[in-house]
Design a protein around this motif. Sequence first.
Motif, PDB file in Angstrom:
ATOM      1  N   GLU A   5      38.648  23.009  41.010  1.00 51.97           N
ATOM      2  CA  GLU A   5      39.095  21.679  40.482  1.00 51.97           C
ATOM      3  C   GLU A   5      39.449  21.831  38.807  1.00 51.97           C
ATOM      4  O   GLU A   5      38.604  21.523  38.265  1.00 51.97           O
ATOM      5  CB  GLU A   5      38.292  20.332  40.786  1.00 51.97           C
ATOM      6  CG  GLU A   5      39.078  19.129  40.682  1.00 51.97           C
ATOM      7  CD  GLU A   5      38.710  18.231  41.727  1.00 51.97           C
ATOM      8  OE1 GLU A   5      39.240  17.029  41.235  1.00 51.97           O
ATOM      9  OE2 GLU A   5      38.138  18.456  42.624  1.00 51.97           O
ATOM     10  N   THR A   6      40.682  22.175  39.237  1.00 52.50           N
ATOM     11  CA  THR A   6      41.483  22.107  37.864  1.00 52.50           C
ATOM     12  C   THR A   6      42.767  21.602  38.378  1.00 52.50           C
ATOM     13  O   THR A   6      43.381  22.173  39.212  1.00 52.50           O
ATOM     14  CB  THR A   6      41.629  23.382  37.222  1.00 52.50           C
ATOM     15  OG1 THR A   6      40.439  24.030  37.242  1.00 52.50           O
ATOM     16  CG2 THR A   6      41.992  23.244  35.825  1.00 52.50           C
ATOM     17  N   ARG A 145      43.973  31.652  26.119  1.00 56.02           N
ATOM     18  CA  ARG A 145      44.723  30.490  26.754  1.00 56.02           C
ATOM     19  C   ARG A 145      45.108  30.910  28.045  1.00 56.02           C
ATOM     20  O   ARG A 145      45.369  31.979  28.508  1.00 56.02           O
ATOM     21  CB  ARG A 145      45.713  30.239  25.578  1.00 56.02           C
ATOM     22  CG  ARG A 145      45.430  29.653  24.328  1.00 56.02           C
ATOM     23  CD  ARG A 145      46.496  29.678  23.590  1.00 56.02           C
ATOM     24  NE  ARG A 145      46.239  29.199  22.191  1.00 56.02           N
ATOM     25  CZ  ARG A 145      46.493  27.848  21.691  1.00 56.02           C
ATOM     26  NH1 ARG A 145      46.927  27.095  22.372  1.00 56.02           N
ATOM     27  NH2 ARG A 145      46.042  27.590  20.521  1.00 56.02           N
ATOM     28  N   TRP A 146      45.285  29.851  28.977  1.00 53.22           N
ATOM     29  CA  TRP A 146      46.032  29.914  30.392  1.00 53.22           C
ATOM     30  C   TRP A 146      47.549  30.282  29.897  1.00 53.22           C
ATOM     31  O   TRP A 146      48.524  29.709  29.258  1.00 53.22           O
ATOM     32  CB  TRP A 146      46.093  28.620  31.166  1.00 53.22           C
ATOM     33  CG  TRP A 146      44.637  28.389  31.505  1.00 53.22           C
ATOM     34  CD1 TRP A 146      44.227  27.058  31.417  1.00 53.22           C
ATOM     35  CD2 TRP A 146      43.899  28.863  32.360  1.00 53.22           C
ATOM     36  NE1 TRP A 146      43.003  26.877  31.858  1.00 53.22           N
ATOM     37  CE2 TRP A 146      42.565  28.009  32.675  1.00 53.22           C
ATOM     38  CE3 TRP A 146      43.647  30.222  32.816  1.00 53.22           C
ATOM     39  CZ2 TRP A 146      41.484  28.357  33.260  1.00 53.22           C
ATOM     40  CZ3 TRP A 146      42.566  30.505  33.533  1.00 53.22           C
ATOM     41  CH2 TRP A 146      41.280  29.735  33.685  1.00 53.22           C
ATOM     42  N   GLY A 147      48.136  31.427  30.337  1.00 54.01           N
ATOM     43  CA  GLY A 147      49.426  31.738  30.146  1.00 54.01           C
ATOM     44  C   GLY A 147      49.801  32.060  28.640  1.00 54.01           C
ATOM     45  O   GLY A 147      49.087  32.589  27.894  1.00 54.01           O
ATOM     46  N   SER A 148      50.837  31.212  28.344  1.00 54.02           N
ATOM     47  CA  SER A 148      51.465  31.379  27.029  1.00 54.02           C
ATOM     48  C   SER A 148      51.297  29.940  26.187  1.00 54.02           C
ATOM     49  O   SER A 148      52.203  29.539  25.398  1.00 54.02           O
ATOM     50  CB  SER A 148      52.769  31.882  26.948  1.00 54.02           C
ATOM     51  OG  SER A 148      53.669  30.685  27.764  1.00 54.02           O
ATOM     52  N   GLU A 246      39.006  33.308  39.104  1.00 55.77           N
ATOM     53  CA  GLU A 246      39.744  33.101  40.443  1.00 55.77           C
ATOM     54  C   GLU A 246      40.889  32.518  40.031  1.00 55.77           C
ATOM     55  O   GLU A 246      41.845  32.759  40.656  1.00 55.77           O
ATOM     56  CB  GLU A 246      38.537  32.099  41.269  1.00 55.77           C
ATOM     57  CG  GLU A 246      39.327  31.522  42.400  1.00 55.77           C
ATOM     58  CD  GLU A 246      39.693  32.563  43.286  1.00 55.77           C
ATOM     59  OE1 GLU A 246      40.507  32.413  44.290  1.00 55.77           O
ATOM     60  OE2 GLU A 246      39.167  33.536  43.344  1.00 55.77           O
ATOM     61  N   VAL A 247      40.970  31.578  39.044  1.00 50.43           N
ATOM     62  CA  VAL A 247      41.941  30.825  38.615  1.00 50.43           C
ATOM     63  C   VAL A 247      43.110  31.864  38.212  1.00 50.43           C
ATOM     64  O   VAL A 247      44.329  31.728  38.498  1.00 50.43           O
ATOM     65  CB  VAL A 247      41.865  29.884  37.494  1.00 50.43           C
ATOM     66  CG1 VAL A 247      43.188  29.329  36.833  1.00 50.43           C
ATOM     67  CG2 VAL A 247      41.039  28.735  38.086  1.00 50.43           C
ATOM     68  N   ASP A 248      42.557  32.836  37.338  1.00 49.36           N
ATOM     69  CA  ASP A 248      43.612  33.996  37.031  1.00 49.36           C
ATOM     70  C   ASP A 248      44.253  34.632  38.155  1.00 49.36           C
ATOM     71  O   ASP A 248      45.542  34.651  38.026  1.00 49.36           O
ATOM     72  CB  ASP A 248      42.896  35.010  35.915  1.00 49.36           C
ATOM     73  CG  ASP A 248      42.910  34.514  34.516  1.00 49.36           C
ATOM     74  OD1 ASP A 248      43.754  33.502  34.139  1.00 49.36           O
ATOM     75  OD2 ASP A 248      42.019  34.907  33.919  1.00 49.36           O
TER      76      ASP A 248
END
Length: 334
Positions: A5-6, A145-148, A246-248
């Motif tokens: 849960e994101t 960071r997530w992505g850019s 897992e999110v990555d």
Amino acid sequence: MLPTETGHPLTGLPGNVAGVRADRLMAILFLLQQREHVTAADVARELEISERTARRDLDALAMAGVPLYSVQGRGGGWRLVGGARTDLSGLTAGEARALFLVAGPASAATPAVKAALRKLVQALPEPFRRQAQAAASSLVMDPQRWGSDQVERRSPRFLDELQDAVIHGVQVRLGYIDSKGAETRRTVHPLGIVAKGPAWYLVAHTETGRRTFRIDRVSSVEATGDPVHRPGDFDLAGSWREIADEVDRRRTPLSIQAVCAPDGLSRLRMILGSRLEVGGSRPDGRIEVAIRGYNEYALAGELAGLVEWLEVTGPSGVRDRMAAIGRALLERYG
């Protein structure tokens, strides 16, 4: 909300730098305990840093709530409220907690910082030890960071309330707005806070298992007074690594294989971060790597700019798209 849960939020520094600064902050505190007062020049000389850095660190300790104040004018400097004292008996619970937060999360601390934290815990009055230890283990900073995403980090509205719930070990009634705008309410067991790039997350246990909530989507927080049920083997840093991995994987389901020139590896690490996996060396000296991305089109566009160092070996779809990019560039700029 993600299936689950994101950079240290108080220091604002990357993880490796934050560890070095935590060493300095602890050293400055113990220096203050040993002397009636210190100047920025004293701190700079003792720790072999610049006076500007010393003043910034002293300001950080004071702003975090450590009982420290500056004396202006000739013979001025910095003093602990009440004078130097090695037992720290004058610290309030909030001040002790602030000290551990500004020193950095214990899970990411260097051995020197961990040793200093242990000594400090033993020096604290008994009623404050539990909260100080909880503060030291309540926070993890993940600078990647997530992505850019280049958004500036800002403290969300309910960060302090959730930090308090983690440290005091109390359940909260949480209002939460998911990515589709639907609002829900539930009772959760707060286990820790994570700063991931510019975003903040609450790791908590719920009736459906362990979940992660983006704190900027929290709409309300109400402490219930009931104790948190915290697994005895729970480790916030380890739990977050599992969540982030897992999110990555979900965000970047495609993996490609490539070989990289040795002098380009540092550039790839900087650009790709955790999406890069480094393998062994080939006889020609190039290094085998695996790179994750969203899809073939996105990866080809991203990696085309790295052709000086990188050769994609598979899958063929990414190679074909990169070749098409090369032909289009040649046609337009050739």
